[in-house]
Design an enzyme around this catalytic site. Structure first.
Site, short mmCIF file in Angstrom:
data_model
loop_
_atom_site.label_atom_id
_atom_site.label_comp_id
_atom_site.label_asym_id
_atom_site.label_seq_id
_atom_site.Cartn_x
_atom_site.Cartn_y
_atom_site.Cartn_z
CB THR A 190 -0.89 0.05 1.26
OG1 THR A 190 -0.03 0.15 2.39
CG2 THR A 190 -1.75 -1.19 1.39
CD GLU A 334 -5.27 -2.63 1.73
OE1 GLU A 334 -5.48 -1.94 0.70
OE2 GLU A 334 -4.82 -2.15 2.77
CE LYS A 448 -13.86 10.48 13.97
NZ LYS A 448 -12.55 10.62 13.30
CD1 TRP A 453 -18.46 12.14 13.03
CD2 TRP A 453 -18.50 10.52 11.46
NE1 TRP A 453 -18.02 10.99 13.61
CE2 TRP A 453 -18.03 9.97 12.69
CE3 TRP A 453 -18.60 9.70 10.35
CZ2 TRP A 453 -17.67 8.64 12.81
CZ3 TRP A 453 -18.25 8.37 10.47
CH2 TRP A 453 -17.78 7.84 11.68
P1 ADP Z 1 -3.39 4.12 0.16
O1 ADP Z 1 -4.37 3.56 1.17
O2 ADP Z 1 -2.01 4.03 0.63
O3 ADP Z 1 -3.78 5.47 -0.39
P2 ADP Z 1 -4.63 2.69 -1.92
O4 ADP Z 1 -4.34 3.08 -3.31
O5 ADP Z 1 -4.82 1.27 -1.63
O6 ADP Z 1 -3.45 3.19 -1.08
O7 ADP Z 1 -5.86 3.55 -1.42
C1 ADP Z 1 -7.13 3.04 -1.20
C2 ADP Z 1 -8.01 4.13 -0.68
O8 ADP Z 1 -8.17 5.17 -1.64
C3 ADP Z 1 -9.42 3.70 -0.39
O9 ADP Z 1 -9.50 3.06 0.86
C4 ADP Z 1 -10.17 5.03 -0.42
O10 ADP Z 1 -10.03 5.74 0.79
C5 ADP Z 1 -9.45 5.78 -1.49
N1 ADP Z 1 -10.20 5.69 -2.75
C6 ADP Z 1 -9.94 4.92 -3.81
N2 ADP Z 1 -10.82 5.13 -4.79
C7 ADP Z 1 -11.69 6.07 -4.35
C8 ADP Z 1 -12.85 6.72 -4.89
N3 ADP Z 1 -13.29 6.48 -6.11
N4 ADP Z 1 -13.49 7.61 -4.11
C9 ADP Z 1 -13.06 7.90 -2.87
N5 ADP Z 1 -11.98 7.33 -2.31
C10 ADP Z 1 -11.29 6.44 -3.03
#
Ligand code: ADP
Length: 554
Positions: A190, A334, A448, A453
């Site tokens: 990640t 993931e 918060k 929220w």
């Molecule tokens: P990191 O967690 O390190 O940024 P990832 O690329 O795995 O790496 O990120 C996943 C996260 O990105 C998701 O859990 C979410 O919070 C955000 N995310 C991905 N796609 C979207 C989307 N279309 N809209 C909002 N958030 C998104």
């Protein structure tokens, strides 16, 4: 009763063999920055992948050995994508945007035995080398700067090879082994937006099933009639599965290599005429500014997949006006990453406000992904479009644990996996009765305020729809009375003056409730970005805490 069907393992080599045989004339185009782009058919990529596998075997790479890549999106990287897992080894894509310490930690944790590196990135690799006890070979593809090449040759304990020499003269076929489909095929960490990088080991089976989903009409729906511009890096969840998916249906690939600035991207689109492209919103914001300043013929590009963070409505509208239809998708490292895609239901009228509202959601789950919302008390919430909770998912291409390192056991931290095995995404949102997911925020980014929220994403989207605002990021800051309050940081467009009162009024007129309006504001030169181009709110919060932001109250 057991079935009477054949039991063919779902392997990456099966995808490769299919791509080479059935779609052998489809092409991988790599942008070179000057003159003609490099073109290689799938048949050639397959032959070279076989040569690479023979070369790696000679270097001692065997089943389960981890082979790292520190590479841009290009044909050689696609060759490694297929060669390494198909021979039974594990491909580990290193994120070239990470700082040295993180890269070094990750390459060591994964136990990289060989690293394939693009010549232009050798300088990045050099500082890691002293810290990788398992590393035996480095294979350099393309020219390195003289001093970097010399420095690499001088590193003791590591043998250096040239990529083309490693391939030259070797057989163009390889007897790919019949592996257990549950074995690891590739490893991706990640990007650490909200914590330390964690490794996810995709299996052959998960990659195979995920690739089929990527190609389904309800997801990206791309075929051999398409040319896909793959801007999302190959180190970011396998380019969202696009190279694998391409070999399944013959999608032609346009790889930007290191030319990721808006200017070259616009030129690539005009010259090579891709029909599809995929990247995070910040890339598209940059391209939009470029196309506004210097219009080009981008009419070929009719489908754009945007994900990685929420797609601002203003961006979607602007792309619609350019004739590029945006499809919003949600996923995580993931989740391989395809989790949801926002294709509106067939019943809504094209071009209507109702349709636009559906397109702005994160979308629907495909059959391979099950989702549920969990409320603050651990209870499962209904899909009623209003009950907000943390999203949990499970399915055959969703991680069930994190890679524990080359010598460790997989880990299942309780804040990431539920007791009954679902992945806790850390994303907060609602699901409508017809199954559309709307994320309001990351749990760690939500503000918060006095027990209520406030969604940072909602404020950002509304701010970015103002003509004076190029980018906006909102973070929670401590507040004596309310616990937390929003701090709005904005990047102004050239020539615009900071008028926070007007921006506040703009938010109010966009439906933001009075109590949610930020009273703390700061103008910044640029929103800091993570290694995969997302807003880096950790850095912004840090800057605020250090007093490095000039905050005004209105
Ligand atoms: P990191 O967690 O390190 O940024 P990832 O690329 O795995 O790496 O990120 C996943 C996260 O990105 C998701 O859990 C979410 O919070 C955000 N995310 C991905 N796609 C979207 C989307 N279309 N809209 C909002 N958030 C998104």
């Amino acid at each position: 009763m057991f079935s009477t069907m054949q039991d063919a393992p779902l392997l990456v080599s099966r995808i490769l063999r299919h791509g080479v045989r059935v779609h052998g004339s489809s092409t991988v185009i790599t942008w070179t920055g000057a003159g003609e782009a490099q073109r290689r058919t799938f048949a050639e990529v397959g032959a070279r992948a076989a040569q690479l596998a023979h070369g790696l075997r000679e270097l001692g790479v065997g089943e389960g050995d981890v082979t790292g890549t520190l590479m841009w999106n290009n044909a050689e990287h696609v060759e490694a994508y297929f060669a390494v897992p198909s021979m039974g080894a594990v491909l580990h894509t290193l994120n070239l945007r990470l700082p040295t310490e993180q890269l070094s930690y990750i390459a060591r944790h994964a136990g990289d035995k060989v690293i394939l590196v693009n010549g232009s990135l050798v300088g990045l690799l050099l500082p890691l080398l002293g810290n990788l006890p398992r590393l035996e070979h480095v294979v350099v593809s393309g020219a390195a700067a003289d001093d970097a090449g010399a420095a690499l040759a001088a590193v003791s304990g590591v043998q250096v090879h040239e990529y083309e020499e490693l391939l030259a003269g070797r057989p163009t076929v390889y007897d790919w082994p019949e592996l257990d489909e549950r074995r690891a095929a590739s490893l991706c960490y990640t990007s650490g937006t909200t914590g330390e990088p964690k490794g996810v080991a995709y299996s052959h089976r998960s990659i195979y099933l995920h690739s089929m989903q990527v190609n389904m009409a309800e997801s990206m729906g791309i075929t051999d009639a398409d040319l896909s511009l793959v801007i999302v890096p190959q180190f970011h969840c396998n380019s969202w599965g696009l190279p694998h998916a391409a070999f399944m249906t013959g999608v032609n690939l346009l790889m930007p290599d290191r030319f990721l600035q808006p200017g070259p991207i616009a030129e690539m689109i005009e010259r090579e005429r891709p029909t599809h492209a995929a990247a995070v919103p910040t890339i598209w914001q940059g391209l939009l500014a470029e196309l506004t300043a210097k219009p080009r013929d981008v009419s070929s590009l009719t489908q754009v997949t945007i994900g990685g963070s929420a797609c601002p409505p203003a961006l979607m509208k602007a792309f619609d006006e350019l004739g590029m239809r945006v499809f919003h998708a949600w996923g995580m490292t993931e989740t391989s990453p395809l989790g949801t895609v926002a294709r509106p239901p067939a019943k809504v009228a094209p071009g209507s406000d109702e349709e636009f509202a559906y397109r702005l959601t994160q979308g629907r789950f495909p059959a391979g992904v099950e989702g549920r919302l969990i409320g603050p008390g651990g209870e499962e919430l209904p899909w009623d479009g209003t009950s907000a909770g943390e999203l949990e998912v499970r399915g055959p291409w969703i991680a069930g644990a994190y890679f524990g390192g080359v010598e460790g056991e997989p880990t299942r931290p309780a804040d990431k996996f539920s007791e009954d095995g679902w992945l806790k995404t850390g994303d907060v949102g609602t699901i409508s009765p017809d199954g559309y997911l709307t994320l309001t925020d990351r749990a760690k980014d939500v503000i918060k305020s006095g027990g209520e929220w406030i969604s940072s994403v909602e404020l950002e989207n509304a701010l970015m729809s103002h003509p004076d605002v190029a980018e906006a990021a909102v973070v929670a800051v401590p507040d004596e009375k309310w616990g937390e309050r929003p701090l709005a940081t904005v990047v102004l467009r050239e020539g615009a003056a900071a008028d926070f009162v007007a921006l506040q009024a703009h938010l109010a007129s966009n439906g933001i409730a009075r109590w949610q309006l930020p009273e703390r504001w700061a103008v910044i030169a640029e929103v800091p970005k993570t290694s995969v181009g997302k807003f880096d709110k950790k850095v912004l919060r840090g800057r605020f805490a250090e007093g490095a932001l000039k905050v005004e109250r209105v």
